[in-house]
Design a protein around this motif. Structure first.
Motif, PDB file in Angstrom:
ATOM      1  N   THR A 129      -2.487   5.110   2.004  1.00  0.00           N
ATOM      2  CA  THR A 129      -2.312   6.490   1.983  1.00  0.00           C
ATOM      3  C   THR A 129      -2.267   6.660   0.471  1.00  0.00           C
ATOM      4  O   THR A 129      -1.476   6.640  -0.431  1.00  0.00           O
ATOM      5  CB  THR A 129      -1.206   7.205   2.473  1.00  0.00           C
ATOM      6  N   ALA A 130      -3.561   6.729  -0.309  1.00  0.00           N
ATOM      7  CA  ALA A 130      -3.642   7.172  -1.798  1.00  0.00           C
ATOM      8  C   ALA A 130      -5.220   7.522  -2.098  1.00  0.00           C
ATOM      9  O   ALA A 130      -6.040   7.162  -1.420  1.00  0.00           O
ATOM     10  CB  ALA A 130      -3.209   5.564  -2.303  1.00  0.00           C
TER      11      ALA A 130
ATOM     12  N   THR B 222      -8.097   5.172  -6.742  1.00  0.00           N
ATOM     13  CA  THR B 222      -7.569   4.540  -7.758  1.00  0.00           C
ATOM     14  C   THR B 222      -6.243   3.682  -7.445  1.00  0.00           C
ATOM     15  O   THR B 222      -6.161   2.566  -8.195  1.00  0.00           O
ATOM     16  CB  THR B 222      -7.205   5.541  -8.740  1.00  0.00           C
TER      17      THR B 222
ATOM     18  N   GLU C  98      -5.993  -0.326  -8.035  1.00  0.00           N
ATOM     19  CA  GLU C  98      -4.772  -0.897  -8.602  1.00  0.00           C
ATOM     20  C   GLU C  98      -4.146  -1.727  -7.704  1.00  0.00           C
ATOM     21  O   GLU C  98      -3.568  -2.851  -8.285  1.00  0.00           O
ATOM     22  CB  GLU C  98      -3.819   0.364  -9.170  1.00  0.00           C
TER      23      GLU C  98
ATOM     24  N   VAL D  84       4.015  -9.281  -6.383  1.00  0.00           N
ATOM     25  CA  VAL D  84       3.823  -8.069  -6.720  1.00  0.00           C
ATOM     26  C   VAL D  84       4.734  -7.295  -6.873  1.00  0.00           C
ATOM     27  O   VAL D  84       5.800  -7.241  -6.103  1.00  0.00           O
ATOM     28  CB  VAL D  84       2.950  -7.288  -5.376  1.00  0.00           C
ATOM     29  N   ARG D  85       4.974  -6.562  -7.914  1.00  0.00           N
ATOM     30  CA  ARG D  85       6.208  -5.517  -8.314  1.00  0.00           C
ATOM     31  C   ARG D  85       5.903  -4.466  -8.178  1.00  0.00           C
ATOM     32  O   ARG D  85       5.838  -3.190  -8.947  1.00  0.00           O
ATOM     33  CB  ARG D  85       6.408  -5.677  -9.807  1.00  0.00           C
ATOM     34  N   SER D  86       5.586  -3.968  -6.686  1.00  0.00           N
ATOM     35  CA  SER D  86       5.413  -2.763  -6.134  1.00  0.00           C
ATOM     36  C   SER D  86       5.831  -2.762  -4.668  1.00  0.00           C
ATOM     37  O   SER D  86       5.326  -3.486  -3.966  1.00  0.00           O
ATOM     38  CB  SER D  86       3.874  -2.431  -6.432  1.00  0.00           C
ATOM     39  N   MET D  87       6.716  -1.966  -4.036  1.00  0.00           N
ATOM     40  CA  MET D  87       6.722  -1.671  -2.761  1.00  0.00           C
ATOM     41  C   MET D  87       5.769  -1.193  -1.986  1.00  0.00           C
ATOM     42  O   MET D  87       5.372  -1.600  -1.024  1.00  0.00           O
ATOM     43  CB  MET D  87       7.847  -1.026  -2.224  1.00  0.00           C
ATOM     44  N   TYR D  88       5.192  -0.124  -2.694  1.00  0.00           N
ATOM     45  CA  TYR D  88       4.165   0.678  -2.132  1.00  0.00           C
ATOM     46  C   TYR D  88       2.632   0.101  -1.949  1.00  0.00           C
ATOM     47  O   TYR D  88       1.963   0.145  -1.069  1.00  0.00           O
ATOM     48  CB  TYR D  88       4.120   2.099  -2.723  1.00  0.00           C
ATOM     49  N   PHE D  89       2.303  -0.505  -3.093  1.00  0.00           N
ATOM     50  CA  PHE D  89       1.028  -1.413  -3.292  1.00  0.00           C
ATOM     51  C   PHE D  89       1.156  -2.881  -2.726  1.00  0.00           C
ATOM     52  O   PHE D  89       0.416  -3.402  -3.319  1.00  0.00           O
ATOM     53  CB  PHE D  89       0.389  -1.282  -4.495  1.00  0.00           C
TER      54      PHE D  89
ATOM     55  N   PRO E 126       3.428   0.223   6.785  1.00  0.00           N
ATOM     56  CA  PRO E 126       4.523   0.005   6.414  1.00  0.00           C
ATOM     57  C   PRO E 126       5.375   1.244   6.355  1.00  0.00           C
ATOM     58  O   PRO E 126       6.385   1.605   6.701  1.00  0.00           O
ATOM     59  CB  PRO E 126       4.691  -0.868   5.013  1.00  0.00           C
ATOM     60  N   PHE E 127       4.684   2.315   5.756  1.00  0.00           N
ATOM     61  CA  PHE E 127       5.350   3.756   5.560  1.00  0.00           C
ATOM     62  C   PHE E 127       4.277   4.648   6.393  1.00  0.00           C
ATOM     63  O   PHE E 127       3.380   4.505   6.722  1.00  0.00           O
ATOM     64  CB  PHE E 127       5.341   4.209   3.910  1.00  0.00           C
TER      65      PHE E 127
END
Lengths: 357, 357
Positions: free
Chosen positions: A58-59, A62, A66, A213-218, A233-234
């Protein structure tokens, strides 16, 4: 309004009908079944090799670009980035931001990629290649088979941003050897914007599983794990995922990826034929099917965009930055017909009569 | 289906109508005007202090939580996190991932936050406080005025995840001194999921402008800059933003934030009254208005969720993890009426007759 932009584009009846319905609760076996079918159809239409996976974010696209850089590349890579416009530049900015070493292969706006240009870069220096298959800002299509051969010869990891080219131009992920394919809901999928999609080859899945990966969302490993049970996941944009499902089934019913590519190609060819002799020059040396960027020989591009919007009820797609006054784009994706092209061309003719074009 | 989950929830007629329409092109003055009004109404309804800003992300609310942590906190902070369930744990995981030092104030599931519990933590050790105002997994409402006073006394930066509490429970950002307010499109805003919203106080805007954020997609400084002209850095979920606009205008027409909060409160009170004497125990010591988590004294919670879905056409909200078999939730947000409560209670009575509850 008649919409010739490159996104959001006009949706078909099924997609609109679902948009007008209540969005269901999604932590259910019913929604999981939809998502598993979405994944299978995305793998089929991108012609992904056996063992590939697809994830739905959900984005904006871009976000997917990323996520691909963060999950598939690292400071140990050295990436060749084909930079022929704003979207190539976006990959450059993303690699810089995430400390992925890179070299730019810069092209002028509209310039085509030749074999000589490509092979003048010694592939042995690199570990991967990033390309926007249709550099949507200038409508330049890059040859994924040629690029894929270069990657295969040198074992480069191959990321294809197909945001506007997926199902508009021929693409065979397995044959060209692409490892990552990115697209968005609002291009040929002709759904509202809000979902971006990433197809990962087995080699890409492997990279994702080993990425820090320093991202929870990605975090794509988390997305892959949840995807095994048809979930995310969300809370995702559930409504758009249901619209994508309807649209993928429609494409399948109509004959699959190749038939859809042929439809978009015919829509583009019809438009390009109809504007012959009009005061435009073509911007792209290697035209993609999704969009025709035009340089108007008289009149400012942005003024023409405003005029068509305000007086003719037609959206074309303005360019930003340097190209604001010199280039606009006409899209060929979404629920457009050859008759729609005729209406746009009639509006151009009217502007010519008024001396505005 | 009758939807008593906590999102996606049932939408009203205006929102559904827009969902069924073509999504317009958005790099236009028309869409910018919509977005500017969206921002103003979000500031008004959250009672944000003068000089606040609102941004709209195409992402799940977890994306907004992560963006808030990345853009407003750093390794120089030391954050107290109230962790009373899955969403408190999510803030803990986000701080750990982004190297933000933190201490957890752990509460049992359903446990209320008291003044004594809060003040047993010496605020002087901290630079900020993170709370999920309604810990949606257990329906516990935290007292933002009490927390705000604690923050004010000690100059703590105060982040409120109001994902499910915004417009469901009273919240006055200026009065309680919150610096960040987060919500999502699919809660009381009763739109499809896909957009998360962040309101930033002037102090939060300042933090955003000084942050070093290693993310292009979640760079809130970029979102703020684009927002000045009513735009977003990347193609947003345009359709959902138009639905949010219609819904915010509807709330305004009906009397504003306080009237909406009262409506949700009455919906919750009606349900809680109607289930008196039924074989449930309440999970939350401090019930939020958005949702009532219940522990069924007979029958497994997840089985009851499935039964209601498959045989009664009603969705309630299952819990995950540890609480899967012991807790389900009944939502009070979205286009639900007191009559809908009566239907759900009748289904409960039927399950009791069958010995399944």
């Amino acid at each position: 309004m008649l919409n010739f932009t490159v996104g959001p584009v006009m949706a078909g009846d099924d997609v609109l009908r679902i948009g007008g319905e209540q969005v269901p609760y999604f932590r259910t076996p019913e929604f999981s079944a939809v998502m598993k079918e979405n994944e299978q159809l995305m793998l089929e239409f991108s012609k992904a090799p056996e063992g590939s996976r697809a994830v739905f974010l959900t984005a904006s696209s871009t976000g997917a670009m990323e996520a691909a850089v963060m999950n598939c590349l690292s400071e140990k890579d050295k990436i060749l980035i084909i930079n022929g416009g704003s979207f190539g530049q976006r990959f450059v900015d993303l690699c810089a931001l995430h400390d992925v070493p890179y070299t730019e292969l810069k092209l002028e706006h509209g310039q085509k990629m030749t074999r000589d240009r490509l092979y003048s870069y010694n592939a042995k220096d690199f570990t991967g290649l990033l390309v926007n298959v249709d550099e949507t800002s200038t409508g330049v299509l890059y040859d994924t088979e040629m690029l894929g051969e270069y990657c295969r010869q040198n074992n480069l990891f191959f990321i294809c941003d197909c945001v506007s080219s997926f199902l508009a131009d021929p693409f065979d992920m397995a044959h060209c050897g692409a490892d990552v394919m990115i697209t968005g809901s609002q291009k040929v999928l002709a759904c509202p914007p809000g979902i971006s999609l990433i197809v990962l080859s087995p080699r890409a899945v492997e990279r994702v599983h080993h990425a820090k990966v320093r991202s929870m969302y990605f975090d794509l490993a988390d997305a892959l794990k949840n995807g095994e049970r048809g979930q995310t996941p969300f809370t995702p944009a559930v409504g758009i995922l249901l619209q994508i499902h309807a649209r993928l089934l429609e494409i399948k019913r109509q004959g699959g990826a190749d038939v859809e590519v042929a439809r978009v190609a015919a829509q583009a060819a019809d438009f390009r034929k109809k504007i012959k002799g009009m005061p435009f020059s073509f911007v792209s040396e290697s035209p993609a099917n999704a969009v025709t960027p035009l340089h108007p020989l008289r009149g400012k591009a942005y003024d023409i965009f405003l005029k068509l919007k305000d007086e003719y009820g037609i959206w074309i797609c303005p360019n930003g930055g340097d190209m604001r006054d010199t280039v606009f784009r006409v899209g060929h994706i979404g629920a457009l017909t050859h008759e729609d092209n005729t209406k746009l061309v009639a509006a151009f003719e009217d502007l010519m009569l008024k001396g505005l074009l």
